[in-house]
Write a protein that holds these residues in place. Structure first.
Motif, mmCIF file in Angstrom:
data_model
loop_
_atom_site.group_PDB
_atom_site.id
_atom_site.type_symbol
_atom_site.label_atom_id
_atom_site.label_comp_id
_atom_site.label_asym_id
_atom_site.label_seq_id
_atom_site.Cartn_x
_atom_site.Cartn_y
_atom_site.Cartn_z
ATOM 1 N N PHE A 1 -2.591 -4.951 10.659
ATOM 2 C CA PHE A 1 -2.922 -4.505 9.333
ATOM 3 C C PHE A 1 -1.424 -4.722 8.470
ATOM 4 O O PHE A 1 -0.775 -4.241 8.024
ATOM 5 C CB PHE A 1 -3.023 -3.106 9.176
ATOM 6 C CG PHE A 1 -3.510 -2.162 7.968
ATOM 7 C CD1 PHE A 1 -4.985 -2.461 7.751
ATOM 8 C CD2 PHE A 1 -2.718 -1.532 7.087
ATOM 9 C CE1 PHE A 1 -5.452 -1.826 6.616
ATOM 10 C CE2 PHE A 1 -3.274 -0.928 6.018
ATOM 11 C CZ PHE A 1 -4.605 -1.235 5.789
ATOM 12 N N PRO A 2 -1.533 -6.147 8.346
ATOM 13 C CA PRO A 2 -0.259 -6.745 7.757
ATOM 14 C C PRO A 2 -0.434 -6.417 6.108
ATOM 15 O O PRO A 2 -1.354 -6.101 5.499
ATOM 16 C CB PRO A 2 -0.104 -8.007 7.794
ATOM 17 C CG PRO A 2 -1.686 -8.667 7.914
ATOM 18 C CD PRO A 2 -2.224 -7.254 8.769
ATOM 19 N N SER A 3 0.940 -6.210 5.497
ATOM 20 C CA SER A 3 1.147 -5.927 4.063
ATOM 21 C C SER A 3 1.250 -7.029 3.395
ATOM 22 O O SER A 3 2.188 -8.101 3.558
ATOM 23 C CB SER A 3 2.272 -4.944 3.835
ATOM 24 O OG SER A 3 2.132 -3.713 4.570
ATOM 25 N N LEU A 4 0.769 -7.209 2.177
ATOM 26 C CA LEU A 4 1.159 -8.273 1.176
ATOM 27 C C LEU A 4 2.161 -7.507 0.376
ATOM 28 O O LEU A 4 2.497 -6.482 0.103
ATOM 29 C CB LEU A 4 -0.098 -8.399 -0.128
ATOM 30 C CG LEU A 4 -1.212 -9.028 0.771
ATOM 31 C CD1 LEU A 4 -2.626 -8.692 0.153
ATOM 32 C CD2 LEU A 4 -1.056 -10.485 0.723
ATOM 33 N N PRO A 5 3.015 -8.493 -0.665
ATOM 34 C CA PRO A 5 3.875 -7.719 -1.584
ATOM 35 C C PRO A 5 3.367 -6.514 -2.451
ATOM 36 O O PRO A 5 2.289 -6.519 -2.543
ATOM 37 C CB PRO A 5 4.381 -9.078 -2.468
ATOM 38 C CG PRO A 5 3.830 -10.186 -1.698
ATOM 39 C CD PRO A 5 2.453 -9.731 -0.987
ATOM 40 N N GLU A 6 4.366 -5.638 -2.397
ATOM 41 C CA GLU A 6 4.166 -4.409 -3.306
ATOM 42 C C GLU A 6 3.415 -4.767 -4.567
ATOM 43 O O GLU A 6 3.895 -5.702 -5.224
ATOM 44 C CB GLU A 6 5.500 -3.669 -3.361
ATOM 45 C CG GLU A 6 5.056 -2.343 -3.921
ATOM 46 C CD GLU A 6 4.648 -1.246 -2.453
ATOM 47 O OE1 GLU A 6 3.795 -0.351 -2.885
ATOM 48 O OE2 GLU A 6 4.858 -1.635 -1.446
ATOM 49 N N GLY A 7 2.426 -4.038 -4.840
ATOM 50 C CA GLY A 7 1.945 -4.234 -6.078
ATOM 51 C C GLY A 7 0.802 -5.448 -6.081
ATOM 52 O O GLY A 7 -0.315 -5.273 -7.041
ATOM 53 N N ILE A 8 0.391 -5.856 -5.263
ATOM 54 C CA ILE A 8 -0.571 -6.816 -5.038
ATOM 55 C C ILE A 8 -1.809 -6.176 -4.561
ATOM 56 O O ILE A 8 -1.788 -5.303 -3.675
ATOM 57 C CB ILE A 8 -0.415 -7.960 -3.900
ATOM 58 C CG1 ILE A 8 0.927 -8.640 -4.364
ATOM 59 C CG2 ILE A 8 -1.478 -9.038 -3.946
ATOM 60 C CD1 ILE A 8 0.600 -9.317 -5.903
ATOM 61 N N ASN A 9 -2.947 -6.366 -5.123
ATOM 62 C CA ASN A 9 -4.367 -5.782 -5.008
ATOM 63 C C ASN A 9 -4.830 -6.433 -3.789
ATOM 64 O O ASN A 9 -5.344 -7.693 -3.790
ATOM 65 C CB ASN A 9 -5.426 -5.705 -6.128
ATOM 66 C CG ASN A 9 -6.427 -4.943 -5.819
ATOM 67 O OD1 ASN A 9 -7.153 -5.104 -4.795
ATOM 68 N ND2 ASN A 9 -6.705 -4.319 -6.937
#
Length: 399
Positions: free
Chosen positions: A333-341
């Protein structure tokens, strides 16, 4: 999604119980349905084993059908399966479990449904990690219950802080929902986390509902802390599992729940008015799975570990994705940059690369900038998918 499906999920027609409006459009179904309209799609979305059940399990199902075992069992389950489950769990966790502590269900899904809908009511609060498996929160809310999320983060391997759980407990808290290894993160909670939560819950008279369907898919020789090994008694715990993931029996729909005899008696009555009994021939398959050769588990676990290791490498090479090393199940479950939908990214990625993933907001409120990748597919498929994903991500501008 077809017009019919949209109408079912979104309609406010007064003929339907308003509680249905608490059930969101399933993010997984939305993506898989869209993918079905496309050619040359690689799925990193499906949360089920890609290998068949072991031959002796399949043969036991065939034998049961040919022997005429096609009627109802006892409502609690096939006696032979109840005995096998009691013996298996008793040996694994070093404590006495009786058949009266067990209810066989139509997969773990029914067990989760029974536990959460039987307990949730207006004013009752349930604590769980964010992200969590998509089934929990809607079942609680449709019965008037409330959900309190404890956010977890990729940079911390999505570990749940037990002190945050304890701090979230108040007079309205009715239960804590655990899922280790986790869907969607693959996180395995260390023993100290599970013991701390279980002991605090017991002290306060709060239930712990533990979804342990991935309990054998553990990597790197990690200790697995099942709730049965962390509780002093069964009075305030419900442990849920199934044959679906461990034995590749997802479509055979046989799960179970373990709790005190009092809880099981109450839920047996509810079960009779829900699905009546689980699939009879497949309950015989469960007996064969538990009593027969279980080397299959080690083989598939080793395969999943190799896939995980390769996925971790590929995520590290992918711009804009912050990964970690999952310790169990078959998800990352990797994250994208903060605020990216993440929902927008998943949809565009599917349409433009033909790789199907699942958006983070399917699983909670604080993880909208994440994607779930399933590695229940071959290494070849995983590598082919990232031959498309990496150059596509390099062309994005998320600043």
């Amino acid at each position: 999604m077809s017009r019919l499906e949209f109408d079912f999920y979104e309609s406010e027609d007064p003929v339907w119980n308003p509680a249905l409006l608490t059930i969101p459009v399933p993010g997984i179904r939305k993506m898989v349905n869209l993918a079905a309209t496309m050619d040359d799609v690689i799925h990193l979305s499906i949360g089920q084993p890609d290998s068949p059940a072991p031959p002796h399990v399949i043969q036991a199902t065939v034998d049961a059908v040919q022997a005429g075992q096609t009627g109802y069992t006892m409502d609690a389950g096939l006696p032979e399966l109840l005995e096998a489950l009691a013996e298996y769990n008793g040996e694994r966790y070093g404590r006495k479990i009786t058949p009266e502590n067990i209810l066989v269900t139509t997969g773990a899904t029914e067990a989760i449904y029974l536990a959460l809908t039987a307990m949730s009511a207006p004013g009752r609060e349930f604590i769980m990690a964010d992200p969590s498996f998509l089934l929990y929160a809607p079942l609680i809310r449709m019965n008037g219950g409330e959900v309190r999320y404890i956010p977890t983060r990729a940079e911390n391997n999505h570990q749940l802080d037990p002190q945050e759980v304890i701090d979230a407990i108040d007079n309205n808290t009715h239960a804590i929902v655990l899922n280790s290894p986790s869907n969607p993160t693959g996180t395995v909670y260390p023993r100290e986390t599970v013991e701390t939560i279980v002991q605090e819950a017991a002290y306060r008279g709060i239930f712990v509902i533990s979804d342990e369907v991935y309990d054998h898919l553990i990597y790197d020789d990690r200790d697995y802390a099942g709730v049965l090994s962390c509780c002093s008694d069964l009075d305030h715990v419900i442990i849920i599992s199934s044959f679906s993931k461990t034995f590749s029996m997802a479509g055979m729909r046989v799960g179970w729940m373990i709790s005190s005899q009092g809880v099981i008696r109450k839920l047996r009555r509810y079960h009779m008015f829900t699905t009546t009994v689980a699939n009879t021939p497949c309950q015989w398959a469960g007996v064969a799975a538990l009593k027969g050769d279980r080397s299959f588990i080690a083989d598939i676990t080793e395969n999943y570990k190799k896939r995980r290791d390769r996925l971790v490498q590929l995520i590290e090479q992918t711009p804009y994705l912050e990964g970690y090393t999952p310790e169990g199940a078959f998800y990352m479950f990797p994250s994208l940059p903060e605020g990216i939908n993440g929902n927008n990214v998943a949809l565009r990625m599917l349409r433009e690369t033909g790789v199907c993933t699942i958006a983070g907001d399917t699983f909670g409120e604080s993880c909208r900038n994440a994607l779930r990748f399933s590695y229940a597919t071959s290494i070849e498929n995983i590598e082919l998918a990232f031959e498309r994903i990496i150059p596509w991500m390099e062309r994005q501008n998320f600043s």
